[in-house]
Design an enzyme around this catalytic site. Structure first.
Site, short mmCIF file in Angstrom:
data_model
loop_
_atom_site.label_atom_id
_atom_site.label_comp_id
_atom_site.label_asym_id
_atom_site.label_seq_id
_atom_site.Cartn_x
_atom_site.Cartn_y
_atom_site.Cartn_z
N GLY A 184 0.84 -1.19 0.00
CA GLY A 184 0.00 0.00 0.00
C GLY A 184 0.87 1.24 0.00
O GLY A 184 2.02 1.19 0.46
N GLN A 194 2.86 10.05 1.41
CA GLN A 194 4.18 9.42 1.36
C GLN A 194 4.97 9.81 0.12
O GLN A 194 6.16 9.49 0.02
CB GLN A 194 4.05 7.90 1.43
N HIS A 225 -4.09 1.13 7.83
CA HIS A 225 -2.73 1.68 7.89
C HIS A 225 -2.58 2.85 6.92
O HIS A 225 -2.09 3.92 7.28
CB HIS A 225 -1.70 0.57 7.59
N GLU A 226 -3.03 2.64 5.66
CA GLU A 226 -2.91 3.70 4.65
C GLU A 226 -3.79 4.88 5.02
O GLU A 226 -3.42 6.04 4.84
CB GLU A 226 -3.26 3.17 3.26
N HIS A 231 -2.35 7.39 7.28
CA HIS A 231 -1.47 8.37 6.64
C HIS A 231 -2.25 9.63 6.22
O HIS A 231 -1.70 10.73 6.23
CB HIS A 231 -0.80 7.77 5.40
N CYS A 240 6.15 0.01 7.26
CA CYS A 240 5.77 1.21 6.49
C CYS A 240 6.95 1.63 5.63
O CYS A 240 8.08 1.68 6.13
CB CYS A 240 5.38 2.32 7.46
N LEU A 241 6.70 1.94 4.36
CA LEU A 241 7.79 2.33 3.47
C LEU A 241 8.45 3.63 3.92
O LEU A 241 9.59 3.89 3.57
CB LEU A 241 7.28 2.46 2.03
CO CO Z 1 2.77 3.43 5.92
#
Ligand code: CO
Length: 184
Positions: free
Chosen positions: A45, A50, A140-141, A144, A98-99
């Site tokens: 995701g 991000q 999670h997304e 953000h 998380c990226l």
């Molecule tokens: Co993340």
């Protein structure tokens, strides 16, 4: 086009993102870029903040998890102007990463079911119930979009233990296979 991924500590990750309208510039291209960037970084995701855009847009593709879970094989979706309207069920623990926070994975507790309102890439409105791992990726997304990171949901002790690692990430002192945008 592959975009740099914003690293922990950047202020854009702390903003509440805004809804957009169908005339948002180059939206189709942006969605393609989000997928391309996510695949390159081997994520499931990726949210617009991000890539340094404070808008309520995220993409996901749970099909890499399809080996274990048949139901996710074609779980590739775009979520525009996403709003969680209900969260139901028992909290359950799942290991999240998380990226924007490379090298850290921790168990996070969240409710098992969400009701999500959103528009897809064709601006068709949906109100859907999601459960299990797909719901987890969306939660999670979605965080953000509200300026929340999974590390915020850990116990104060866990956060304290991670503090030096998080500081190192914000300074770019971490190895990633993808390009990161560091806070100034
Ligand atoms: Co993340």
């Amino acid at each position: 086009m592959i975009l740099p991924i914003v690293a922990y500590g950047h202020p854009v990750l702390r903003k509440v993102a805004e809804d957009i309208t169908p005339d948002y510039p180059n939206l189709k291209e942006l969605i393609e870029n989000l997928f391309e960037t996510m695949y390159k970084a081997e994520g499931v995701g990726l949210a617009a903040p991000q890539v340094n855009l404070s808008i309520r847009l995220f993409v996901m593709d749970a099909s890499p998890m399809g080996d274990e879970h048949e139901a996710f094989k074609d779980f590739k979706k775009v979520f525009i102007n996403a709003h969680i309207v209900e969260e139901n069920g028992e909290d359950w623990s799942f290991s999240e990463g998380c990226l924007s926070i490379p090298g850290i994975r921790e168990d996070v507790k969240r409710p098992e079911q969400i009701v999500l309102e959103y528009y897809d890439e064709n601006w068709t409105f949906h109100r859907n119930v999601f459960t299990g791992i797909p719901a987890r990726i969306m939660q999670h997304e979605y965080d953000h979009l509200d300026g929340v990171l999974f590390t915020d949901r850990l116990t104060p002790l866990k956060r304290k233990l991670l503090k030096s690692k998080l500081t190192a990430i914000s300074k770019g002192q971490v190895d990633t296979s993808y390009r990161m945008l560091l806070p100034r």
